[in-house]
Design an enzyme around this catalytic site. Sequence first.
Site, PDB file in Angstrom:
ATOM      1  N   GLY A 272       0.784  -1.234   0.000  1.00 32.53           N
ATOM      2  CA  GLY A 272       0.000   0.000   0.000  1.00 32.53           C
ATOM      3  C   GLY A 272       0.815   1.281   0.000  1.00 32.53           C
ATOM      4  O   GLY A 272       0.245   2.370   0.114  1.00 32.53           O
ATOM      5  N   GLY A 316       3.528  -3.233  -4.187  1.00 37.27           N
ATOM      6  CA  GLY A 316       3.357  -3.454  -5.621  1.00 37.27           C
ATOM      7  C   GLY A 316       3.611  -2.152  -6.358  1.00 37.27           C
ATOM      8  O   GLY A 316       4.644  -1.967  -7.021  1.00 37.27           O
ATOM      9  N   ARG A 317       2.665  -1.217  -6.183  1.00 33.30           N
ATOM     10  CA  ARG A 317       2.730   0.072  -6.871  1.00 33.30           C
ATOM     11  C   ARG A 317       4.077   0.781  -6.662  1.00 33.30           C
ATOM     12  O   ARG A 317       4.639   1.334  -7.609  1.00 33.30           O
ATOM     13  CB  ARG A 317       1.624   0.967  -6.282  1.00 33.30           C
ATOM     14  N   ARG A 358      -7.542   3.650 -14.730  1.00 31.35           N
ATOM     15  CA  ARG A 358      -7.548   4.211 -13.384  1.00 31.35           C
ATOM     16  C   ARG A 358      -8.308   5.533 -13.258  1.00 31.35           C
ATOM     17  O   ARG A 358      -9.047   5.715 -12.295  1.00 31.35           O
ATOM     18  CB  ARG A 358      -6.122   4.327 -12.830  1.00 31.35           C
ATOM     19  N   TYR A 362     -11.280   5.116 -10.713  1.00 30.10           N
ATOM     20  CA  TYR A 362     -11.037   5.676  -9.378  1.00 30.10           C
ATOM     21  C   TYR A 362     -10.988   7.199  -9.363  1.00 30.10           C
ATOM     22  O   TYR A 362     -10.671   7.792  -8.337  1.00 30.10           O
ATOM     23  CB  TYR A 362      -9.696   5.191  -8.796  1.00 30.10           C
ATOM     24  N   CYS A 389     -15.422   5.411 -27.038  1.00 36.01           N
ATOM     25  CA  CYS A 389     -16.740   6.007 -27.166  1.00 36.01           C
ATOM     26  C   CYS A 389     -17.377   6.122 -25.790  1.00 36.01           C
ATOM     27  O   CYS A 389     -18.304   5.393 -25.455  1.00 36.01           O
ATOM     28  CB  CYS A 389     -17.583   5.136 -28.097  1.00 36.01           C
ATOM     29  N   GLU A 390     -16.801   6.994 -24.977  1.00 34.51           N
ATOM     30  CA  GLU A 390     -17.280   7.152 -23.609  1.00 34.51           C
ATOM     31  C   GLU A 390     -16.720   8.471 -23.074  1.00 34.51           C
ATOM     32  O   GLU A 390     -15.522   8.711 -23.167  1.00 34.51           O
ATOM     33  CB  GLU A 390     -16.754   5.966 -22.780  1.00 34.51           C
ATOM     34  N   TYR A 419      -0.834  -1.118 -12.182  1.00 32.67           N
ATOM     35  CA  TYR A 419      -2.292  -1.179 -12.326  1.00 32.67           C
ATOM     36  C   TYR A 419      -2.815  -0.494 -13.587  1.00 32.67           C
ATOM     37  O   TYR A 419      -3.964  -0.067 -13.612  1.00 32.67           O
ATOM     38  CB  TYR A 419      -2.992  -0.598 -11.084  1.00 32.67           C
TER      39      TYR A 419
HETATM   40  N1  LLP Z   1      -1.128  -7.029  -0.714  1.00 31.92           N
HETATM   41  C1  LLP Z   1      -2.461  -7.218  -0.835  1.00 31.92           C
HETATM   42  C2  LLP Z   1      -3.106  -8.271  -0.058  1.00 31.92           C
HETATM   43  C3  LLP Z   1      -3.204  -6.411  -1.718  1.00 31.92           C
HETATM   44  O1  LLP Z   1      -4.510  -6.602  -1.811  1.00 31.92           O
HETATM   45  C4  LLP Z   1      -2.545  -5.414  -2.461  1.00 31.92           C
HETATM   46  C5  LLP Z   1      -3.285  -4.571  -3.403  1.00 31.92           C
HETATM   47  C6  LLP Z   1      -1.152  -5.268  -2.318  1.00 31.92           C
HETATM   48  C7  LLP Z   1      -0.481  -6.086  -1.425  1.00 31.92           C
HETATM   49  C8  LLP Z   1      -0.356  -4.264  -3.088  1.00 31.92           C
HETATM   50  O2  LLP Z   1      -0.743  -2.952  -2.854  1.00 31.92           O
HETATM   51  P1  LLP Z   1       0.156  -1.727  -3.433  1.00 31.92           P
HETATM   52  O3  LLP Z   1       1.460  -1.748  -2.699  1.00 31.92           O
HETATM   53  O4  LLP Z   1       0.340  -1.951  -4.867  1.00 31.92           O
HETATM   54  O5  LLP Z   1      -0.664  -0.522  -3.132  1.00 31.92           O
HETATM   55  N2  LLP Z   1      -6.189  -1.218  -8.793  1.00 31.92           N
HETATM   56  C9  LLP Z   1      -6.033  -0.298  -7.681  1.00 31.92           C
HETATM   57  C10 LLP Z   1      -5.205  -0.876  -6.568  1.00 31.92           C
HETATM   58  C11 LLP Z   1      -5.752  -2.201  -6.084  1.00 31.92           C
HETATM   59  C12 LLP Z   1      -4.881  -2.758  -4.978  1.00 31.92           C
HETATM   60  C13 LLP Z   1      -5.306  -4.126  -4.633  1.00 31.92           C
HETATM   61  N3  LLP Z   1      -4.515  -4.747  -3.640  1.00 31.92           N
HETATM   62  C14 LLP Z   1      -5.399   0.986  -8.211  1.00 31.92           C
HETATM   63  O6  LLP Z   1      -5.112   1.050  -9.390  1.00 31.92           O
HETATM   64  O7  LLP Z   1      -5.209   1.925  -7.464  1.00 31.92           O
END
Ligand code: LLP
Length: 469
Positions: A272, A316-317, A358, A362, A389-390, A419
Amino acid sequence: MLSPADSLAPEWLVVPDDVNELPAAVWPASTARDGDGVLQIAGIPTTVLAETYGTPLLVIDEDEVRSRARAFRVAFDAAASDHGTTAQVYYAGKALLTTTVARWVVDEGLRVDVCTGGELEVALAAGVAPSSLGFHGNNKSVAELERAVAVGIGTIIVDSAIEIERLAAITARTDAVQRVLVRVISGVHAETHDFLATAHEDQKFGFPLAEAEQAVARIREIPGLDFVGLHCHIGSQIFGVAGFRESASRVLELHAALLEGGPVPQLNLGGGFGIAYTSVDDPTPIETLAGEIVDAVAEGCEARGIAIPALSFEPGRAIVGTAGVTIYEVGTTKDVALESGATRRYISVDGGMSDNARPALYGAQFSARLASRTGEGAAQLSRVVGKHCESGDIVVDHEYLPADVAPGDLLAVPATGAYCAPLASNYNHVPRPPIVAVRDGRSTVIVRGETIADVLSRDAGIGASEIHR
Ligand code: LLP
């Protein structure tokens, strides 16, 4: 004095002193303009990338991914060893998973978290050791669980009572012993600058804290399951440590209670960690975050008189987000007169919500720069839109771009590494773009772009000569 267009600008958007500047936080470190003003990444002009691979195009800077992965590993190692424990960093593959990206992060000492059978297959195809994988998901099928257990996956993060029984049956059948973490909902939601904590949660992931003890007791009865600890993920795009601190404190209360019934060697606090999407975002350096989060866990353990467990995290991000830059070609521009008297500049590019959902999903904000040259015009408030088309097909909602942006120019949208490709679609039968890795002046396709033939290939009616009624 505000020009009519400026009256449409959101409060947070700053008019840049130089509309061609590249704010460091949102671009890969290798981004620069060459002598002709062309934006280049890892020494390759975006004009050359666009000519070679076409547009739209997702460019991923390998060194940026590697250095961020390394920074996470080093920061958490250091923070954990200050408190006499260890920390593992799992790359959350959902942010962007290809075999090449998986190999980079593993090479930098990370493990990988997958959340479907498909992601599991990518990691296995990359040659990632199954023992260094974590498997998430609120609805893992029996077939997915069987495959994971059969390949010897490191940890399964259990999400429901039904999943516990599925794993009990699979391990009994196969004589396996599977390590599991139990995902709990701490009631803490962290979003960007604020966090919100509740006792009761209306969401699909994990066990409420009050029910987790019973789930762990059941797991401990099953010979094929080895309970190793709790898992909690509080949200995404988080700035600061307050949410992690509160969540850790709630989860440690349960962790301490569970120690009375047996060992609890691990604690996984999820991912996160936020990144900069625009020049106003100012994420805390990972060294600071890692130190403060691990300090908070150590304090929580000390207060409860328990040993600090082995820790893990799942960014992740923050690993891939700012390593990615999407290159688009401008097709049309349009100045739309609004009733308020203001005029909005629309710049249409050759992709959109099919390669970056995104903003539509969001309301996410991005930034953009003219890439194929420097602009001569003044800073003009603009909205970059796609070709779908949106009307919600927005790429960059608000950005100052040179007033002379014109058809044929290339625009670069930074911070599209996470993402975007994973959420891509074929809406309106638009093919998904290639992903090209760049490093030291060299580029390599790591995921090929789709062709129209690919997009049409699933239509079973193609080639049929008549319409059957
Ligand atoms: N661990 C778990 C259990 C998760 O559900 C997630 C993200 C992560 C780690 C990694 O989170 P990060 O470090 O990437 O924030 N599609 C959305 C984000 C969905 C995140 C889902 N879970 C967006 O584009 O903002």
